[in-house]
Each structure stands twice: as C-alpha cells, then as structure tokens.
Design a protein around this motif. Structure first.
Motif: not given
Length: 362
Positions: A158, A162, A252
């Motif tokens: 994660i 990111s 995204k």
C-alpha cells in the motif's frame, strides 16, 4: 459458477495460472497448510476440545474453568493433564483431546530422556531444549511467519504503490525529492537500528512489524514509478484529462490497473522475503519475544544443540518447503500476467479458426 462476471483477459490470466501445473499445485498446497495452521488451537493444545462432566458440557478452548468446576480443591485454572483432575473427569464423564495434546508453550515433564529428547510416540518430532513439543511449535510458528509475512507485504505494498504512483505521475521536483529521500532511507543500517531499539523497548510482533515496515515499503516503489512514468503520456490518459477527470481519478482508474500487472508478479517474492527476514531476526535473537513459537528460534536451538539433529532438520525442511511453494506460486503468477502468453494464445486461436474454416489445417 459462483455468479462472478470476469473479463476475457482475466479469464485468460486465470487459465495461464492453472496451466502452470507446478505453481497451481503449489498454491493449493500452500493454502491447505495455511488454513490448517489457522486452526492450530483445535489441532495442538494442552486443553481438551470438549469436556462432559456431570451431564454438562464444557469447552476449555473458549473459556477457562477453575478446578472447583470439576470438584477440585483450588480456585485456579484447571490443569487437565493433572492426574487428580483427569481421574475426576473420567469418573464422571469424558474428554476429547486435540490431535496433538500439547500447545506451543507446554512443557512435557514426563519425557524419558533429558531435553531435547528425540522423537517418540508422545512427541512425534521430539522436544526442544525446554521440553516443549517441536511439532506444536512448528505449527504455531508456521502460522505466525505466514501471517507476519502477509501483513508486512500488504502494508508495504500500500505504501510502496502510493509513493511510486505519486512519483511517476507528477514527476519533476516531486519525483526528485522522493528519490533522494529513498536513497538516504535505504542506506540506513536496518539491523543496527533493530539492535538499538531492542535494547530500549521490549519487542513484540506489532513493534517488529512497524519497524520492518519503515524499510520494506521501498521494494515496490521503483516498479510502480516506472509504470506510471511510462503510462502517464499515453493517449487515453490525455483524453481522460481533457474530459475533466481529476488526477486522483486518472491515477486510480486508468493508470493503476496497468501498473498492477507488474506489481502483482512481485508480491509472492516479497512475501517470501518477509518470512525469511522474520526467521533471520528470530535466529539472531532480535525478533519475536523469548518463548514465542518461531521457526528462527527453533533453528537457533538446532545450531546450539548439535546433539539433537531433529531440531535443525525439521525447521530446514519446513522452511525449504514453504519458500519453494511461494517461489513456484510466484512463477505461476508471472506466467498469468505475461502479455506474450495471452497474445500467443490469441494468435493460435485465430490461426486455428482460419485454417479450420478454409479446410487447410495442417
């Protein structure tokens, strides 16, 4: 079959994953072992699964009962291996024990030889240097290693995805700033920091997970950053921006799915590295707290007790099987997301249909 609608390309990826027989079988074996160890308390425990006493049922795994529950003398938690309590229960009911009547911290005081004792009918893989059952500690240690590795891989992914996405999408001064931070951060001596912190605070699994997370997130940054740098100038990204979509939506919905193809192929190997790191730290004595079921701690016992070869051999075989299974799964995942295999299959289907239509299939 289950009501899920998957796209053709995802179906092809699933078929490519299954086509790698070694990786697919390794995946099923690893899942079986993992789910088996998830229920370790029902498989290896020093408490019965069910106790029937005076026409009442008790479940010691879920609740602690005092000796007075079974007409004992004290208000202490019941030791179900105590001959006195055992006889009282057997005279007025019965007990159902797990397959292995020992937990990871249960000491067997009735071993025939000094600890560590060799394998026998009571302790199938022998005992360690404190008289604890090796098989029980192996089951609990396997579960802790896999859960720790999965947690570290999830949180690292994660943060790494990111950070890589922000660097690759915006580029320029932001990319340069993050790259300098990563270069400095990756140069810090992780082992020395762990040694210093271990001397200040008492380590536990959450503390260890946090410390490892500070340094493990950088493994995916380079891959995701490269994919975002490559994809951000594609035409469909310019078209999405022209339609008024925001940066977060573009990242995204349009760029991240393409970047995840390369990222997912790394995840089994990152999980492999996380498990190896925990085992190494436990072996050196800077991992989980003393007494915790750990593969690294068993490995250190095997090194310290060369007269008990079953300790080192057992852990070596367990680690070898676990890491090999993950490597084979990683190869299957890599094949599943390999675009060349998809194009080869599509070309073969077109070639076959063409020749079948013309009646000239060789």
């Amino acid at each position: 079959m289950f009501g899920f609608n998957i796209s053709e390309i995802n179906y092809r990826r699933l078929q490519n994953f299954k086509a790698n027989k070694r990786g697919y079988r390794s995946f099923k074996i690893f899942l079986f072992l993992f789910f088996f160890t998830l229920f370790a308390e029902f498989i290896s425990n020093d408490k019965p699964l069910v106790v029937k006493y005076d026409n009442s049922f008790y479940f010691p795994i879920f609740k602690n009962y005092t000796e007075k529950t079974f007409d004992g003398d004290f208000e202490t938690y019941t030791d179900y291996k105590d001959p006195y309590i055992k006889k009282k229960i057997e005279n007025n009911g019965w007990m159902v024990w797990p397959l292995i009547p020992y937990s990871h911290d249960t000491i067997n005081y009735l071993i025939p030889t000094p600890a560590p004792s060799p394998p026998d009918k009571e302790n199938l893989l022998g005992t360690d240097d404190q008289g604890r059952d090796v098989l029980a500690r192996l089951i609990y240690g396997f579960r802790i290693s896999v859960l720790f590795g999965l947690s570290l891989t999830l949180f690292s992914s994660i943060i790494g995805i990111s950070a890589g996405a922000i660097q690759g999408f915006f580029g320029g001064i932001i990319d340069l700033f993050f790259q300098r931070i990563i270069e400095i951060w990756s140069g810090l001596p992780v082992l020395y920091i762990l040694i210093i912190l271990a001397s200040i605070v008492e380590p536990n699994i959450f503390w260890l997970l946090g410390i490892m997370l500070l340094f493990s997130w950088m493994s995916l940054v380079g891959v995701v950053r490269a994919e975002f740098l490559r994809t951000r100038n594609f035409e469909y990204v310019h078209a999405a921006r022209a339609l008024g979509l925001g940066n977060l939506t573009i990242m995204k919905r349009h760029i991240l799915p393409n970047a995840m193809v390369a990222t997912l192929t790394f995840l089994p190997f990152i999980l492999n590295g996380s498990i190896t790191t925990l085992t190494s730290l436990d072996f050196l004595g800077f991992g989980l707290p003393p007494g915790s079921p750990s593969l690294g701690e068993l490995l250190a016992q095997g090194k310290a007790n060369l007269n008990a070869p079953w300790l080192g051999i057992t852990v070596f075989i367990t680690l070898g099987i676990m890491l090999s299974l993950l490597i084979f799964v990683g190869e299957a995942v890599r094949d599943a997301f390999d675009p060349k295999k998809y194009l080869e299959q599509k070309t073969f289907r077109l070639f076959s249909s063409k020749h079948l239509t013309l009646g000239t299939f060789p």
